[in-house]
Design a protein around this motif. Structure first.
Motif, short mmCIF file in Angstrom:
data_model
loop_
_atom_site.label_atom_id
_atom_site.label_comp_id
_atom_site.label_asym_id
_atom_site.label_seq_id
_atom_site.Cartn_x
_atom_site.Cartn_y
_atom_site.Cartn_z
N GLU A 65 -26.65 -33.23 33.33
CA GLU A 65 -25.77 -34.28 32.82
C GLU A 65 -26.61 -35.43 32.30
OE1 GLU A 65 -22.34 -37.36 34.45
OE2 GLU A 65 -23.14 -35.82 35.76
N LEU A 68 -27.00 -39.25 31.48
CA LEU A 68 -26.40 -40.50 31.91
C LEU A 68 -26.61 -41.58 30.86
CD1 LEU A 68 -27.60 -40.58 35.63
CD2 LEU A 68 -25.37 -39.92 34.76
N THR A 69 -25.59 -42.38 30.66
CA THR A 69 -25.71 -43.53 29.76
C THR A 69 -26.24 -44.71 30.57
OG1 THR A 69 -23.47 -44.32 30.19
CG2 THR A 69 -23.75 -42.71 28.41
N ASP A 118 -24.74 -47.54 31.04
CA ASP A 118 -23.64 -48.03 31.87
C ASP A 118 -23.48 -47.17 33.13
OD1 ASP A 118 -23.04 -50.13 30.17
OD2 ASP A 118 -21.60 -48.95 29.00
N ASP A 119 -23.64 -45.85 32.99
CA ASP A 119 -23.58 -44.98 34.16
C ASP A 119 -24.67 -45.33 35.16
OD1 ASP A 119 -21.45 -43.61 33.00
OD2 ASP A 119 -22.74 -42.03 32.16
N CYS A 120 -25.86 -45.57 34.65
CA CYS A 120 -26.99 -45.94 35.52
C CYS A 120 -26.72 -47.25 36.24
CB CYS A 120 -28.28 -46.03 34.72
SG CYS A 120 -28.84 -44.45 34.05
N LYS A 123 -23.77 -48.52 36.99
CA LYS A 123 -22.72 -48.29 37.99
C LYS A 123 -23.28 -47.64 39.24
CE LYS A 123 -18.95 -47.86 34.67
NZ LYS A 123 -18.04 -46.93 33.99
#
Length: 96
Positions: free
Chosen positions: A28, A30-31, A33-35, A37
């Protein structure tokens, strides 16, 4: 011939590992923003700081208790027999 045998063994091991779940089948991406979060929810330092901030806010709101009025409620009752016995009077229990 030995090389083909080793390649077959490696392929078999990889297929077995993928089927067993030890190697993820897809990676997957990760963007940013994902990191952020993930870091915000799983970083122990941030969790500790958040709990300390919550404790300070609770202490701040608790400091207003001295400024607010206090209210105390109570309740008691007594029967007429208890009142007459305490005052030395006798109760009239006969009806005409």
């Amino acid at each position: 011939m030995l090389a083909k045998f080793l390649q077959a063994c490696v392929r078999g091991a990889l297929i077995t590992a993928c089927l067993a779940g030890s190697i993820p089948a897809a990676v997957e991406t990760l963007t940013w923003d994902d990191c952020l979060k993930i870091a915000a929810t799983q970083n122990p330092s941030l969790q500790s700081a958040r709990k300390a901030l919550d404790a300070k806010a609770a202490a701040y709101h608790g400091s207003f208790n001295a400024l607010l009025p206090n209210l105390t409620l109570g309740y008691s009752y007594a029967t007429s027999d208890q009142l007459s016995a305490a005052s030395g009077l006798t109760a009239n229990t006969s009806w005409h």
